[in-house]
Design an enzyme around this catalytic site. Structure first.
Site, PDB file in Angstrom:
ATOM      1  N   GLY A   1      -4.609  26.249  43.505  1.00 53.38           N
ATOM      2  CA  GLY A   1      -5.400  27.235  43.692  1.00 53.38           C
ATOM      3  C   GLY A   1      -6.486  27.227  42.731  1.00 53.38           C
ATOM      4  O   GLY A   1      -7.518  27.457  42.978  1.00 53.38           O
TER       5      GLY A   1
ATOM      6  N   GLN B   1       2.118  24.107  31.846  1.00 50.91           N
ATOM      7  CA  GLN B   1       0.764  24.969  32.082  1.00 50.91           C
ATOM      8  C   GLN B   1      -0.277  24.738  30.940  1.00 50.91           C
ATOM      9  O   GLN B   1      -1.360  24.498  31.336  1.00 50.91           O
ATOM     10  CB  GLN B   1       1.095  26.255  32.031  1.00 50.91           C
ATOM     11  CG  GLN B   1       1.890  26.862  33.386  1.00 50.91           C
ATOM     12  CD  GLN B   1       0.829  26.766  34.500  1.00 50.91           C
ATOM     13  OE1 GLN B   1       0.018  27.538  34.396  1.00 50.91           O
ATOM     14  NE2 GLN B   1       0.925  25.846  35.276  1.00 50.91           N
TER      15      GLN B   1
ATOM     16  N   GLU C   1      -4.087  30.547  31.793  1.00 50.47           N
ATOM     17  CA  GLU C   1      -5.403  30.184  31.524  1.00 50.47           C
ATOM     18  C   GLU C   1      -5.562  29.850  30.239  1.00 50.47           C
ATOM     19  O   GLU C   1      -6.666  28.979  29.862  1.00 50.47           O
ATOM     20  CB  GLU C   1      -6.282  31.832  31.634  1.00 50.47           C
ATOM     21  CG  GLU C   1      -6.986  31.772  32.908  1.00 50.47           C
ATOM     22  CD  GLU C   1      -6.074  32.190  34.071  1.00 50.47           C
ATOM     23  OE1 GLU C   1      -6.395  32.172  35.131  1.00 50.47           O
ATOM     24  OE2 GLU C   1      -4.925  32.719  33.791  1.00 50.47           O
TER      25      GLU C   1
END
Length: 735
Positions: free
Chosen positions: A235, A636, A702
């Protein structure tokens, strides 16, 4: 209750619990579902960027083989705009009039028996336009300028006085282009109506938002809408809003009274599900010869669609990054004839950090100070706006450990002095932060007579590892083996969860799971409170701990019994408990809630003759609070770093200045890094649990991307003496 101090399951780098389903192809994504009688839809997009539809002829499409209906603005019913969300207003409702606001705007949807028939019929829809001159550039004087809608501009001290006392002032204009999220899986929606009840499978990062939006748009009870997204094919922020294709799929299904499936094409992914908006940033930094920051001024201008309100305050990070007495940040937006922007990994910070950290680096060079030493000298020990201590901040440790692992001490400070054959070698560093974000969340935990636990919440897992870390956390809190715990998500009928975005889901959901499991233990103690046969009779939650599926008194393992024994003796098949989390508030806890921090160290090689740029090494030192699974957290950061390299060197969504058409809307034309472009990467986690929440996480989704572009730009300057201020860095800038 001391459940967090029992056997250590959390933190271990276990494999993903959902990996077997994914590698065997049995994980069901939205596109994998099917219903009896299901038909298929295709979209028609505008071929102009501004104007009106003079006429639209769907007769040939309507008579094509297999076609059930063609819906245009002439036949579409009145639809309500979706509600205000945590991320701002919903995008405008589709096909409500004849206006064209951007190239690729959905102006018709065709429904047919097969996807091939639908696509063919869509090509037969004839449209005549009254085109208008499109506004496509933030510098276009015709562009309407939008003031800061969320009140996030900041000002402290006296910036003019600060610059007056500075010995050195550096300033520059930095630009970042549109980027497009581009998850590998094409976004898909299936909608099926049963009266006023609607079931939807969707590539969403937020099932509850889809449920609320569709209920609002179609004026049906929210309780009758169910949204399913157990697996989402990536996404990067594209699934955070409810886009028009989702609404049109539901509309088409209601019109034809069949379940309808719609899968976007790759070019439609560039115009239908958001993008990182471009930015033009003017930044000015004042510093004394001793190395003290005295003033920062940061103005950001970014793009927004004509009738949308997505907002990214690209300058805001500069207000809290350093201990500087005089700071002004201000953001504005220019309304353009472009598709609606949306969040893309590290929104706002991905753009703003590039400008700030390059300017900070330039200031350090201007006074002859090591860029790392300069950052440490101006380190913000307290939150600069609130004047409160951080709930946690290990950025100083990130700088120190990252520099040691990278070998920063081997850096020759002279620009252009380091070589490897024909290659110029440069070292660069950037400080990194990502704001704290948490919102309320709910979860439910159950323990069954067979000794297994079932925990659930309506979250999504877009590949970040939510299935796995929540399974680990529940197992630890309940004193069970990981294999005895099932965690489910991706169903709006489950307890409420916020979006998988903003690096906030792990914290919000973990705290909800923590509370649910704590309450479940309390439920078991309530059952045996007056049970004379139980060694736990009268025990309070703080008196017990859990190990190997047993509740027992602290310090006396023999005084306890298993969950299964309690359930069996009292004739219960299971016990359940709910938990909810609420975000901590700075004024209540006396601390500034802390997001993730980090430091990025990069080595680049530049061939001055050919203008070639290669990233040779990256070291990421990250303060992510309590790390629930080091393997998935590392993944990540690695993935975010690759995204940062892509932002720095490759990605640019190219819009034709004359037509508004996106010129590179395929994977063949939109550049992204491949394996050969990805260097050796190391990830170090620093610091410990954050004090603001029970579980102590901060989120790392992030922060892996932030700072990569700046560190690469700073390394290029060290290697070549060139200060590049426009992303992506291309050969022509280096020749």
């Amino acid at each position: 209750m001391t459940t967090l101090e029992t056997r250590r399951v959390v933190g271990a780098g276990i494999d993903r619990v959902d990996a077997p389903l994914k590698v065997t192809g049995t994980a069901h994504y939205p596109n994998d579902f099917s219903y009896p009688g299901m038909v298929h839809a295709a979209l028609v997009g505008s071929t102009v960027a501004a104007g009106r539809i003079r006429g639209i002829d769907a007769s040939e499409a309507q008579s094509a083989p297999g076609v059930l209906t063609v819906i245009t603005h002439l036949t579409a019913p009145r639809l309500e705009r979706g509600p205000m969300t945590l991320l701002g207003p919903s995008p405008p409702a589709p096909m409500q009039d004849d206006r064209i606001l951007h190239y690729g705007q959905h102006i018709a949807i065709v429904v047919a028996d097969t996807p091939e028939q639908a696509r063919h019929a869509a090509s037969l829809v004839r449209v005549e336009y009254d085109p208008a001159e499109a506004v496509l550039d933030v510098d276009d004087p015709r562009a309407q300028i939008v003031e800061n809608p969320w009140g996030l501009d900041t000002e402290r001290g006296d910036v003019a006085a600060g610059f007056a006392q500075a010995d050195v002032v550096v300033e520059g204009t930095y630009t970042t282009p549109d980027n497009t999220n581009n998850p590998l899986g094409l976004m898909a929606t299936i909608a099926s109506w049963h009266g006023d009840s609607l079931t939807v499978h969707d590539s969403t990062q937020w099932p509850h938002n889809v449920r609320t939006t569709l209920a609002t748009v179609f004026q049906v009870p929210e309780s009758g809408v169910r949204v399913l997204a157990p697996f989402v094919g990536g996404g990067f922020g594209a699934g955070l809003r409810v886009w028009s294709h989702v609404i049109l799929t539901a509309l088409a299904a209601r019109e034809v009274k069949h379940p309808v499936k719609l899968v976007l094409t790759r070019p439609q992914m560039f115009t239908s599900v958001g993008h990182r908006p471009n930015s033009v940033q003017r930044i000015k930094v004042g510093v004394t010869r001793e190395g003290d920051l005295v003033a920062i001024e940061h103005y950001g201008m970014s793009s927004v669609a004509m009738e949308d309100d997505d907002y990214e305050p690209v300058s805001f990070g500069s207000a809290v990054a350093y201990d500087c007495p005089n700071v002004l940040t201000q953001d504005r937006q220019a309304r353009l004839n472009i598709p609606c922007p949306g969040s893309m990994r590290a929104p706002a910070e991905g753009q703003g950090n590039f400008a700030l950290e390059c300017a900070i680096d330039e200031a350090a060079y201007a006074i002859g100070m090591d860029p790392l030493e300069f950052r440490l000298r101006n380190y913000a020990e307290e939150h600069p706006l609130l004047g409160l201590p951080w709930s946690s901040k290990a950025l100083r440790e990130c700088y120190r450990e990252g520099a040691e692992r990278f070998g920063w001490s081997r850096r020759d400070p002279e620009v252009g002095s380091m070589r490897d054959g024909r290659w110029l070698v440069g070292y660069g560093v950037a400080g990194v932060s990502y704001p704290f974000y948490q919102v309320p969340c709910q979860a439910r935990a159950s323990l069954r007579r067979d000794g297994s636990a079932y925990v659930r919440s309506a979250a999504t897992d877009i590949g970040t590892g939510t299935y796995t870390v929540m399974t680990q956390l529940a197992a630890e809190l309940l004193g069970l083996d990981v294999g005895r715990v099932r965690f489910d998500l991706g169903d709006s009928d489950m307890p409420y969860s916020p979006q998988a975005g903003g690096s906030g889901l792990t914290g919000a959901l973990a705290n909800a799971v923590h509370t649910a499991c704590r309450n479940l233990v309390r439920e078991f103690l309530d059952v045996v409170r007056d049970d004379e046969a139980s060694p736990l009779r009268g025990a309070a939650p703080d008196d017990v701990t859990v190990t190997d599926g047993r509740l027992h008194r602290v310090g006396t393992p023999e005084q306890g019994e298993s969950y299964t024994d309690i359930l069996a003796r009292h004739g219960l098949e299971e016990l359940s408990a709910d938990g909810r989390s609420t975000p901590p508030r700075a004024e209540e806890i006396g601390m500034a809630t802390s997001g993730a921090f980090g430091a990025k160290f990069v080595e680049v090689r530049v061939d001055p003759g050919l203008g070639l740029l290669r990233v040779a090494r990256v070291v990421s030192a990250i303060d992510g609070g309590r790390i629930l699974n080091e393997k998935t957290a590392t993944s990540q950061i690695v993935g975010g770093t690759v995204g940062g390299i892509s932002q720095a060197m490759f990605e640019e969504t190219a819009t034709d200045a004359g037509t508004g058409r996106i010129a590179n809307a395929t994977f063949g034309d939109y550049l992204m890094p491949v394996n050969a472009d990805v260097p050796d990467m190391e990830v170090i986690f620093c610091g410990g649990p954050d004090r603001a929440t029970a579980v102590g996480t901060k989120g790392v989704g992030e922060v892996g991307l932030v700072g990569v572009a700046a560190a690469i730009g700073n390394a290029i300057h060290h290697a070549t003496g060139r200060r590049l201020r426009a992303l992506p860095f291309t050969i022509d800038q280096l020749l």
